[in-house]
Design an enzyme around this catalytic site. Structure first.
Site, mmCIF file in Angstrom:
data_model
loop_
_atom_site.group_PDB
_atom_site.id
_atom_site.type_symbol
_atom_site.label_atom_id
_atom_site.label_comp_id
_atom_site.label_asym_id
_atom_site.label_seq_id
_atom_site.Cartn_x
_atom_site.Cartn_y
_atom_site.Cartn_z
ATOM 1 N N LYS A 50 1.557 -16.866 0.733
ATOM 2 C CA LYS A 50 2.907 -16.302 0.489
ATOM 3 C C LYS A 50 3.250 -15.493 1.995
ATOM 4 C CE LYS A 50 1.184 -11.783 0.362
ATOM 5 N NZ LYS A 50 1.406 -10.693 1.072
ATOM 6 N N ALA B 226 0.875 -1.330 0.153
ATOM 7 C CA ALA B 226 0.094 0.067 -0.007
ATOM 8 C C ALA B 226 0.871 1.166 -0.141
ATOM 9 C CB ALA B 226 -1.121 -0.085 1.307
ATOM 10 N N ARG C 106 4.846 -6.735 6.443
ATOM 11 C CA ARG C 106 4.512 -6.954 7.826
ATOM 12 C C ARG C 106 5.047 -8.317 8.223
ATOM 13 N NH1 ARG C 106 0.334 -4.162 5.883
ATOM 14 N NH2 ARG C 106 -0.844 -6.053 5.583
ATOM 15 N N GLU D 115 -0.955 -11.012 8.442
ATOM 16 C CA GLU D 115 -1.852 -12.064 8.348
ATOM 17 C C GLU D 115 -1.293 -13.305 8.395
ATOM 18 O OE1 GLU D 115 -5.201 -11.632 7.720
ATOM 19 O OE2 GLU D 115 -5.590 -9.855 6.464
#
Length: 331
Positions: free
Chosen positions: A191, A140, A255, A281
Site C-alpha cells: 500500500k 501513529a 509519509r 517505506e
C-alpha cells in the site's frame, strides 16, 4: 494480558504502541531506543519531541537504550523498526534477546535484497518463534491522540492473534484477528507504493477522480501480487488491505503520499530524501516489489511506473501518460 512488553524502536509508531499498551493496568511497557541521548530525552521529558511533539508518554512507561535492561523478563516484543533496518538492528540485538519470546510486528515493508517479509527476517535472525503482524489504517499521530482506529492482528496461530487482540484493544483502538499472515504483511508493504502514486496525483493537481482510480486499480495490483504468493484474496478487501490503502493515499500524515506529492511537483528523489527526517517505506519497497513482480511475471503497471519515476528518471507526467494510454481492456 501480558506482564511486560518491550517495544523495539523509538519512532512515532513505537511510541504510539507503548501508549496503547500502557492503557491496560498490569501491562508493564518498556521502549528500547537505539540512541542513548534520544532515549534519555524521552525518559526525562515524557515526550517524543522529534516525532510526536506534544504527546505525553505515560509516566509508567520505561524508556532505555540498554537492550538487556529492556528485554529482561519480557513476555512479548513489539518490532517497530523500518524494514530496511530490521535485519541489521535485530542482528545487533540478537545476543540479548531470549529465544521463544513472541514478536508482534508493526513493520510494513519488504527487504530489497531478499524480498523477505518481516516475519521471515525475524525468523532468520532471531530463530523460529511465535509471530503476529499488527497492521491496518493506523497513523501513529492519531493513535497517540487516542482517536478511534481499527486494525488486524494476523498470525498463523489463531490463539496468539487473540491474545494480542486483547493486549492492544482499548475503547478507542479495536483489533480484529486474521490467520492470513502472508496477505496482511504484503498488504502493509504494497500500500505504501500506491500511496506514492496517489501523492503524485496530488502533486500534479489531478483531482479526486484520478486518485480514486489510482486507489481502486492499486488494490487490484496488490491483490494480484498477494494471491500469487499464497495470500487470501479477502484479506485485501479488509482493514489491512483497502483500509490501510485509503488512509495512506488521503491522509496528510502519510509519509509515502508526501513523497509522491513532491515528486509530482518536480522534485527529485535525492532532494526529497535529503530533507525528510522520517522514513517513507514505500521507496525501498517499490524497488523490492518491482523486482519480485518482474521475476514472477505479475502485471503491476502502477508499481512499474512508480519505480520508473523513483529510480529511472521518468517524469510524473510521462508516467501518467504511460498508464492512461495502455491498451484498452476489460476491468
Amino acid at each position: 494480558m501480558a506482564g511486560k512488553v518491550t517495544i523495539l524502536g523509538g519512532g512515532a509508531m513505537a511510541t504510539a504502541c507503548a501508549i496503547l499498551l500502557a492503557d491496560h493496568p498490569g501491562q508493564a511497557v518498556t521502549i528500547w531506543a537505539r540512541n542513548p541521548d534520544f532515549a534519555e530525552d524521552m525518559q526525562k521529558t515524557r515526550e517524543n519531541r522529534r516525532l510526536l511533539p506534544g504527546i505525553h508518554i505515560p509516566d509508567g512507561i520505561r524508556i532505555t537504550s540498554d537492550i538487556s535492561e529492556a528485554v529482561a523478563d519480557s513476555e512479548f516484543l513489539v518490532a517497530s523498526i523500518p524494514s530496511k533496518h530490521l535485519r541489521s538492528s535485530l542482528t545487533a540485538l540478537s545476543s540479548a534477546i531470549p529465544g521463544g519470546i513472541p514478536v508482534i510486528s508493526v513493520v510494513k515493508g519488504v527487504e530489497i535484497e531478499t524480498f523477505l517479509r518481516p516475519s521471515q527476517i525475524v525468523e532468520e535472525v532471531l530463530g523460529k518463534r511465535p509471530f503476529v503482524s499488527l497492521s491496518g489504517p493506523s497513523h501513529a499521530e492519531e493513535i497517540a491522540k487516542r482517536l478511534p482506529a481499527s486494525v488486524v492482528a494476523a498470525s498463523e496461530d489463531a490463539s496468539l492473534a487473540e491474545q494480542v487482540q486483547e493486549m492492544f484493544t482499548t475503547d478507542r483502538f479495536r483489533v480484529y484477528t486474521n490467520t492470513d499472515l502472508i496477505g496482511v504483511e504484503l498488504a502493509g508493504a504494497l500500500k505504501n507504493i500506491i500511496g506514492i502514486a496517489a501523492g503524485i496525483c496530488d502533486g500534479l493537481g489531478y483531482g479526486d477522480n484520478a486518485k480514486s482510480a489510482m486507489i481502486t486499480r492499486g488494490i487490484v495490483e496488490i491483490s494480484r501480487f498477494g494471491e500469487s504468493l499464497g495470500a487470501q484474496p479477502e484479506t485485501f478487501a479488509g482493514l489491512a488491505g483497502i483500509g490501510d490503502l485509503i488512509t495512506t493515499c488521503v491522509s496528510p500524515h502519510g509519509r509515502n503520499r508526501a513523497v509522491g506529492e513532491r515528486l509530482g511537483k518536480g522534485e527529485s528523489l535525492d532532494q526529497i530524501l535529503a530533507t525528510t527526517s522520517s522514513v517513507a517505506e514505500g521507496v525501498t519497497t517499490t524497488e523490492a516489489i518491482h523486482g519480485l513482480a518482474k521475476s514472477r511475471n505479475v502485471e503491476m503497471p502502477i508499481v512499474n511506473e512508480v519505480y520508473q519515476v523513483l529510480f529511472r528518471g521518468k517524469s510524473a507526467v510521462e508516467a501518467t501518460n504511460s498508464l492512461m494510454l495502455r491498451p484498452l481492456k476489460q476491468e
